[in-house]
Design an enzyme around this catalytic site. Structure first.
Site, PDB file in Angstrom:
ATOM      1  N   ASP A  42       0.867  -1.191   0.000  1.00 56.23           N
ATOM      2  CA  ASP A  42       0.000   0.000   0.000  1.00 56.23           C
ATOM      3  C   ASP A  42       0.897   1.232   0.000  1.00 56.23           C
ATOM      4  OD1 ASP A  42      -2.001   2.072   0.850  1.00 56.23           O
ATOM      5  OD2 ASP A  42      -3.278   0.327   1.194  1.00 56.23           O
ATOM      6  N   ILE A  86       2.069   0.962  -6.661  1.00 55.02           N
ATOM      7  CA  ILE A  86       2.114  -0.024  -7.754  1.00 55.02           C
ATOM      8  C   ILE A  86       2.276   0.636  -9.116  1.00 55.02           C
ATOM      9  CG2 ILE A  86       0.876  -1.841  -6.504  1.00 55.02           C
ATOM     10  CD1 ILE A  86      -1.624  -1.053  -8.184  1.00 55.02           C
ATOM     11  N   THR A 155     -16.353  -3.535  -9.856  1.00 54.71           N
ATOM     12  CA  THR A 155     -17.514  -2.971  -9.186  1.00 54.71           C
ATOM     13  C   THR A 155     -18.790  -3.273  -9.958  1.00 54.71           C
ATOM     14  OG1 THR A 155     -18.520  -0.933  -8.391  1.00 54.71           O
ATOM     15  CG2 THR A 155     -17.145  -0.722 -10.328  1.00 54.71           C
ATOM     16  N   SER A 190     -19.239   7.350 -13.617  1.00 55.93           N
ATOM     17  CA  SER A 190     -18.283   8.350 -13.119  1.00 55.93           C
ATOM     18  C   SER A 190     -16.931   7.965 -13.709  1.00 55.93           C
ATOM     19  CB  SER A 190     -18.201   8.310 -11.584  1.00 55.93           C
ATOM     20  OG  SER A 190     -17.543   7.111 -11.154  1.00 55.93           O
ATOM     21  N   TYR A 192     -14.432   7.309 -12.041  1.00 55.27           N
ATOM     22  CA  TYR A 192     -13.982   6.166 -11.220  1.00 55.27           C
ATOM     23  C   TYR A 192     -14.556   4.856 -11.760  1.00 55.27           C
ATOM     24  CZ  TYR A 192     -14.710   2.432  -7.968  1.00 55.27           C
ATOM     25  OH  TYR A 192     -14.817   1.164  -7.446  1.00 55.27           O
ATOM     26  N   HIS A 193     -15.909   4.793 -11.881  1.00 55.11           N
ATOM     27  CA  HIS A 193     -16.513   3.536 -12.328  1.00 55.11           C
ATOM     28  C   HIS A 193     -15.952   3.131 -13.703  1.00 55.11           C
ATOM     29  CE1 HIS A 193     -19.648   4.499  -9.191  1.00 55.11           C
ATOM     30  NE2 HIS A 193     -19.563   3.202  -9.014  1.00 55.11           N
ATOM     31  N   LYS A 196     -12.730   1.195 -13.703  1.00 56.08           N
ATOM     32  CA  LYS A 196     -12.910  -0.243 -13.458  1.00 56.08           C
ATOM     33  C   LYS A 196     -13.291  -0.968 -14.752  1.00 56.08           C
ATOM     34  CE  LYS A 196     -12.561  -0.436  -8.873  1.00 56.08           C
ATOM     35  NZ  LYS A 196     -11.516  -1.183  -8.188  1.00 56.08           N
ATOM     36  N   TYR A 266     -30.385  11.155  -2.209  1.00 54.00           N
ATOM     37  CA  TYR A 266     -30.135  12.005  -3.379  1.00 54.00           C
ATOM     38  C   TYR A 266     -31.288  11.854  -4.376  1.00 54.00           C
ATOM     39  CZ  TYR A 266     -25.219  12.380  -1.789  1.00 54.00           C
ATOM     40  OH  TYR A 266     -24.068  12.615  -1.084  1.00 54.00           O
TER      41      TYR A 266
HETATM   42  P1  NAD Z   1      -9.869   2.263   0.306  1.00 49.48           P
HETATM   43  O1  NAD Z   1      -9.638   3.561  -0.356  1.00 49.48           O
HETATM   44  O2  NAD Z   1     -10.260   2.241   1.744  1.00 49.48           O
HETATM   45  O3  NAD Z   1      -8.572   1.338   0.123  1.00 49.48           O
HETATM   46  C1  NAD Z   1      -7.795   1.328  -1.048  1.00 49.48           C
HETATM   47  C2  NAD Z   1      -6.333   1.235  -0.618  1.00 49.48           C
HETATM   48  O4  NAD Z   1      -5.521   1.202  -1.797  1.00 49.48           O
HETATM   49  C3  NAD Z   1      -5.883   2.441   0.197  1.00 49.48           C
HETATM   50  O5  NAD Z   1      -5.287   2.015   1.407  1.00 49.48           O
HETATM   51  C4  NAD Z   1      -4.889   3.163  -0.714  1.00 49.48           C
HETATM   52  O6  NAD Z   1      -3.850   3.798   0.012  1.00 49.48           O
HETATM   53  C5  NAD Z   1      -4.384   2.025  -1.600  1.00 49.48           C
HETATM   54  N1  NAD Z   1      -3.900   2.458  -2.932  1.00 49.48           N
HETATM   55  C6  NAD Z   1      -4.525   3.272  -3.827  1.00 49.48           C
HETATM   56  N2  NAD Z   1      -3.738   3.478  -4.900  1.00 49.48           N
HETATM   57  C7  NAD Z   1      -2.598   2.769  -4.693  1.00 49.48           C
HETATM   58  C8  NAD Z   1      -1.389   2.599  -5.432  1.00 49.48           C
HETATM   59  N3  NAD Z   1      -1.186   3.209  -6.612  1.00 49.48           N
HETATM   60  N4  NAD Z   1      -0.411   1.812  -4.913  1.00 49.48           N
HETATM   61  C9  NAD Z   1      -0.594   1.188  -3.713  1.00 49.48           C
HETATM   62  N5  NAD Z   1      -1.699   1.328  -2.966  1.00 49.48           N
HETATM   63  C10 NAD Z   1      -2.699   2.110  -3.451  1.00 49.48           C
HETATM   64  O7  NAD Z   1     -10.961   1.491  -0.580  1.00 49.48           O
HETATM   65  P2  NAD Z   1     -11.893   0.243  -0.206  1.00 49.48           P
HETATM   66  O8  NAD Z   1     -13.227   0.760   0.149  1.00 49.48           O
HETATM   67  O9  NAD Z   1     -11.176  -0.653   0.705  1.00 49.48           O
HETATM   68  O10 NAD Z   1     -12.005  -0.443  -1.613  1.00 49.48           O
HETATM   69  C11 NAD Z   1     -11.043  -1.410  -2.014  1.00 49.48           C
HETATM   70  C12 NAD Z   1     -11.323  -1.865  -3.437  1.00 49.48           C
HETATM   71  O11 NAD Z   1     -12.632  -2.432  -3.505  1.00 49.48           O
HETATM   72  C13 NAD Z   1     -11.296  -0.736  -4.458  1.00 49.48           C
HETATM   73  O12 NAD Z   1     -10.691  -1.196  -5.638  1.00 49.48           O
HETATM   74  C14 NAD Z   1     -12.757  -0.419  -4.683  1.00 49.48           C
HETATM   75  O13 NAD Z   1     -12.948   0.090  -5.964  1.00 49.48           O
HETATM   76  C15 NAD Z   1     -13.406  -1.762  -4.496  1.00 49.48           C
HETATM   77  N6  NAD Z   1     -14.801  -1.652  -4.024  1.00 49.48           N
HETATM   78  C16 NAD Z   1     -15.089  -1.019  -2.840  1.00 49.48           C
HETATM   79  C17 NAD Z   1     -16.415  -0.923  -2.416  1.00 49.48           C
HETATM   80  C18 NAD Z   1     -16.817  -0.240  -1.143  1.00 49.48           C
HETATM   81  O14 NAD Z   1     -18.027  -0.117  -0.886  1.00 49.48           O
HETATM   82  N7  NAD Z   1     -15.895   0.208  -0.302  1.00 49.48           N
HETATM   83  C19 NAD Z   1     -17.426  -1.486  -3.221  1.00 49.48           C
HETATM   84  C20 NAD Z   1     -17.091  -2.113  -4.428  1.00 49.48           C
HETATM   85  C21 NAD Z   1     -15.765  -2.194  -4.818  1.00 49.48           C
HETATM   86  N1  USQ Z   2     -26.448   8.156  -2.372  1.00 47.42           N
HETATM   87  C1  USQ Z   2     -27.466   8.849  -1.730  1.00 47.42           C
HETATM   88  N2  USQ Z   2     -27.150   9.532  -0.596  1.00 47.42           N
HETATM   89  C2  USQ Z   2     -25.884   9.535  -0.060  1.00 47.42           C
HETATM   90  C3  USQ Z   2     -24.872   8.824  -0.717  1.00 47.42           C
HETATM   91  C4  USQ Z   2     -25.181   8.150  -1.877  1.00 47.42           C
HETATM   92  O1  USQ Z   2     -28.618   8.857  -2.162  1.00 47.42           O
HETATM   93  O2  USQ Z   2     -25.685  10.188   0.967  1.00 47.42           O
HETATM   94  C5  USQ Z   2     -26.763   7.399  -3.599  1.00 47.42           C
HETATM   95  C6  USQ Z   2     -25.914   7.778  -4.797  1.00 47.42           C
HETATM   96  O3  USQ Z   2     -26.465   8.856  -5.513  1.00 47.42           O
HETATM   97  C7  USQ Z   2     -25.902   6.477  -5.581  1.00 47.42           C
HETATM   98  C8  USQ Z   2     -26.006   5.404  -4.508  1.00 47.42           C
HETATM   99  O4  USQ Z   2     -26.477   6.055  -3.332  1.00 47.42           O
HETATM  100  O5  USQ Z   2     -27.038   6.386  -6.384  1.00 47.42           O
HETATM  101  C9  USQ Z   2     -24.697   4.725  -4.200  1.00 47.42           C
HETATM  102  O6  USQ Z   2     -23.719   5.709  -3.871  1.00 47.42           O
HETATM  103  P1  USQ Z   2     -22.440   5.309  -2.972  1.00 47.42           P
HETATM  104  O7  USQ Z   2     -21.650   6.534  -2.710  1.00 47.42           O
HETATM  105  O8  USQ Z   2     -22.883   4.486  -1.817  1.00 47.42           O
HETATM  106  O9  USQ Z   2     -21.685   4.271  -3.940  1.00 47.42           O
HETATM  107  P2  USQ Z   2     -20.821   4.489  -5.257  1.00 47.42           P
HETATM  108  O10 USQ Z   2     -20.552   5.900  -5.559  1.00 47.42           O
HETATM  109  O11 USQ Z   2     -21.439   3.671  -6.346  1.00 47.42           O
HETATM  110  O12 USQ Z   2     -19.429   3.844  -4.865  1.00 47.42           O
HETATM  111  C10 USQ Z   2     -19.272   2.831  -3.844  1.00 47.42           C
HETATM  112  C11 USQ Z   2     -17.786   2.687  -3.586  1.00 47.42           C
HETATM  113  C12 USQ Z   2     -17.106   2.208  -4.858  1.00 47.42           C
HETATM  114  C13 USQ Z   2     -17.766   0.945  -5.348  1.00 47.42           C
HETATM  115  C14 USQ Z   2     -19.279   1.113  -5.513  1.00 47.42           C
HETATM  116  C15 USQ Z   2     -19.991  -0.187  -5.757  1.00 47.42           C
HETATM  117  O13 USQ Z   2     -17.232   3.930  -3.165  1.00 47.42           O
HETATM  118  O14 USQ Z   2     -15.726   1.975  -4.590  1.00 47.42           O
HETATM  119  O15 USQ Z   2     -17.213   0.576  -6.569  1.00 47.42           O
HETATM  120  O16 USQ Z   2     -19.823   1.616  -4.269  1.00 47.42           O
HETATM  121  S1  USQ Z   2     -21.341  -0.012  -6.879  1.00 47.42           S
HETATM  122  O17 USQ Z   2     -22.226   1.043  -6.381  1.00 47.42           O
HETATM  123  O18 USQ Z   2     -22.007  -1.285  -6.935  1.00 47.42           O
HETATM  124  O19 USQ Z   2     -20.770   0.381  -8.154  1.00 47.42           O
END
Ligand code: NAD
Ligand code: USQ
Length: 404
Positions: A42, A86, A155, A190, A192-193, A196, A266
Site C-alpha cells: 500500500d 504499484i 464494481t 463516473s 472512477y466507475h 474499473k 439524493y
Molecule cells: P480504500 O480507499 O479504503 O482502500 C484502497 C487502498 O488502496 C488504500 O489504502 C490506498 O492507500 C491504496 N492504494 C490506492 N492506490 C494505490 C497505489 N497506486 N499503490 C498502492 N496502494 C494504493 O478502498 P476500499 O473501500 O477498501 O475499496 C477497495 C477496493 O474495492 C477498491 O478497488 C474499490 O474500488 C473496491 N470496491 C469497494 C467498495 C466499497 O463499498 N468500499 C465497493 C465495491 C468495490
Molecule cells: N447516495 C445517496 N445519498 C448519499 C450517498 C449516496 O442517495 O448520501 C446514492 C448515490 O447517488 C448512488 C447510490 O447512493 O445512487 C450509491 O452511492 P455510494 O456513494 O454508496 O456508492 P458508489 O458511488 O457507487 O461507490 C461505492 C464505492 C465504490 C464501489 C461502488 C460499488 O465507493 O468503490 O465501486 O460503491 S457499486 O455502487 O455497486 O458500483
C-alpha cells in the site's frame, strides 16, 4: 485471543494490494488468521486524500506499521508490510519478486466516484492510478510468476443500470441469426466507475494474450465495520468513512441517524444497488483464492448479497433507529450526481454462493449493531463533512485546490 475457523490455507502466499484500506485491511487479517502468508502492499495514499481534503474516518485508525505490529503481538502471525506505489513498476516488481505470491488480491485503487468527479486533475489521477497500476500488476505476474492468480476488485457499477437483467460478466446474444457469448455491456457513471471498466477490458485481454488466470470481483456497496479480527484489539480497528466524498450510502445513513442529521437521499431515491456486509467481502475473496481461475480464464463474479434502493435503506435505518429512540428524519436533497433515479434493476449473484458463501443479510440485529457502533463513536463526527460534496455537472478543469 484471535479467533479463526481453521480453514486450510496450505500456507498459500497472498499479496494484498491496498491492504491498509477499508476492505483490504479486513481481508488481510481474515486471511492471516486462517494461515495464509500475507503481504500488504500500500502506498498509504488513502490517508493522504483525507489530509488534503480535511476528511477523517469515524474511527481512530492506527498507522499501518502499528497495525501489523499489534496483529503480530496478539496473533503470533506475521504480516509483511511494503509501502509501495504499484504505479512505480521497478519498486513493485522488486516487492513482487521478493514475496513470490501465489495470489494477488488487488484492492489498491482510488475508489470514490465523487473524488474522481472533483476536477480534471482528480479524474486524470483516478484513471491513471487505477488503470496503470493494474497494468503493472498484470505485467509483474506475467514476468515473474505467470501461475499467480489475479483477484481483482471491480464494481457492480461497471454495468450501470440497464433495462434488462444483469448477468455475471457475460451475456449470450443472438443477432441477425448468429449467437455469441460476449462481455456484458458496460456503462460506468463516473470517471472512477469507468476506470474499473477499463481494468476489466485490460484483464480480459491479458487472460487471452498471456494466459493469465484472473477473477474480476464486481463488488457492490460494502457496509459495516466489524470483522472477527478487527475487533480483537482497538489498534486493529478498521476505517469507517461517512463524509460526502468517501462515505458510501448505508454507512453514511447509519452515522447520520446516530448524530440526528436527516438522511441524505439524493433525488428520488429509486437508485438501486447491490450491497454486502464487510464480513462477506473477506469471505468472498477467500473463496476466490481457494478455487482459482484457470490459466487463460477471465472469471467474473458479482459480489453482493442483496439489492436495495436508496429509499429502501433509508426506510430500514429510519425504522431501526426509531426502535433505539433516535427519531430518524429522511430528507431528499438535490442529486449531485447524474444518474437514473427510477429504474429497473435485477442483477444475478449466484456464483459466490455456489462456491459456499453464506451471506450475512441486513436483518434487524445487524442494523442494531451498526447503529450501536455509530453511537459509540458519534462524538468524533464532524457535521460539516456530511453534506454532498461534489456535483457531477460542475466538474472543473481548473487544477485541484478542493477543500471539503
Ligand atoms: P480504500 O480507499 O479504503 O482502500 C484502497 C487502498 O488502496 C488504500 O489504502 C490506498 O492507500 C491504496 N492504494 C490506492 N492506490 C494505490 C497505489 N497506486 N499503490 C498502492 N496502494 C494504493 O478502498 P476500499 O473501500 O477498501 O475499496 C477497495 C477496493 O474495492 C477498491 O478497488 C474499490 O474500488 C473496491 N470496491 C469497494 C467498495 C466499497 O463499498 N468500499 C465497493 C465495491 C468495490
Ligand atoms: N447516495 C445517496 N445519498 C448519499 C450517498 C449516496 O442517495 O448520501 C446514492 C448515490 O447517488 C448512488 C447510490 O447512493 O445512487 C450509491 O452511492 P455510494 O456513494 O454508496 O456508492 P458508489 O458511488 O457507487 O461507490 C461505492 C464505492 C465504490 C464501489 C461502488 C460499488 O465507493 O468503490 O465501486 O460503491 S457499486 O455502487 O455497486 O458500483
Amino acid at each position: 485471543t484471535i479467533p479463526h475457523n481453521g480453514t486450510s490455507s496450505s500456507n498459500r502466499r497472498v499479496m494484498i494490494i491496498g491492504g491498509d484500506g477499508y476492505c483490504g485491511w479486513a481481508t488481510a487479517l481474515h486471511l492471516s488468521a486462517r494461515g495464509y502468508a500475507v503481504c500488504i502492499v500500500d502506498n498509504l495514499v488513502r490517508r493522504t486524500y483525507d489530509i488534503q481534503l480535511g476528511l477523517d474516518t469515524l474511527t481512530p485508525i492506527a498507522t499501518a506499521q502499528k497495525r501489523v505490529q499489534k496483529w503480530g503481538e496478539i496473533s503470533g502471525k506475521h504480516i509483511e508490510l511494503e509501502i509501495c506505489d504499484i504505479c512505480d513498476y521497478e519498486a513493485f516488481g522488486e516487492v513482487f519478486r521478493s514475496f513470490k505470491p501465489d495470489a494477488v488480491v488487488h484492492f489498491g485503487e482510488q475508489r470514490s466516484a465523487p473524488y474522481s468527479m472533483i476536477d480534471r486533475a482528480r479524474a486524470v489521477y483516478t484513471q491513471h492510478n487505477n488503470v496503470i497500476g493494474n497494468i503493472n500488476v498484470m505485467f509483474a505476474i506475467k514476468e515473474f510468476n505467470p501461475d499467480c492468480h489475479l483477484v481483482k476488485l471491480g464494481t457492480m457499477g461497471e454495468y450501470g443500470t440497464p433495462n434488462i437483467d444483469i448477468e455475471e460478466g457475460f451475456i449470450t446474444i443472438t443477432h441477425n441469426g448468429r449467437t455469441d457469448t460476449l462481455p456484458y455491456p458496460k456503462q460506468g457513471n463516473s470517471f472512477y466507475h469507468l476506470s474499473k471498466v477499463h481494468d476489466s477490458h485490460n484483464i480480459h485481454f491479458a487472460t487471452k494474450a498471456w494466459k493469465l488466470a484472473a477473477t474480476d470481483l464486481n463488488q457492490g456497496i460494502v457496509y459495516g465495520v466489524k470483522t472477527e479480527e478487527t475487533v480483537a484489539d482497538p489498534v486493529l480497528i478498521n476505517r469507517f468513512d461517512y463524509d460526502g466524498i468517501f462515505g458510501t450510502a448505508l454507512n453514511r445513513f447509519v452515522i447520520q441517524a446516530a448524530v440526528g442529521h436527516p438522511l441524505t437521499v439524493y433525488g428520488k431515491g429509486g437508485q438501486t444497488r447491490g450491497f454486502l456486509d464487510i464480513r462477506d467481502t473477506v469471505r468472498c475473496v477467500q473463496l476466490a483464492i481457494d478455487t482459482p481461475a484457470d490459466r487463460g480464464e477471465f472469471r467474473v463474479f458479482n459480489q453482493f448479497t442483496e439489492q436495495f434502493s436508496v429509499n429502501d435503506i433509508a426506510k430500514i435505518v429510519n425504522r431501526e433507529g426509531d426502535k433505539l429512540g433516535l427519531n430518524v428524519q429522511v430528507s431528499s436533497v438535490p442529486n449531485p450526481r447524474v444518474e437514473a433515479e427510477e429504474h429497473y434493476y435485477n442483477a444475478k449473484h449466484s456464483k459466490l454462493e455456489e462456491l459456499g458463501l453464506q451471506p450475512h443479510l441486513l436483518g434487524e440485529n445487524l442494523m442494531e449493531s451498526l447503529l450501536g457502533f455509530a453511537l459509540e463513536y458519534k462524538d468524533r463526527v464532524d457535521l460539516n463533512l456530511i453534506k454532498p460534496a461534489v456535483d457531477w455537472r460542475t466538474t472543473s478543469s481548473a487544477s485541484g485546490t478542493k477543500t471539503a
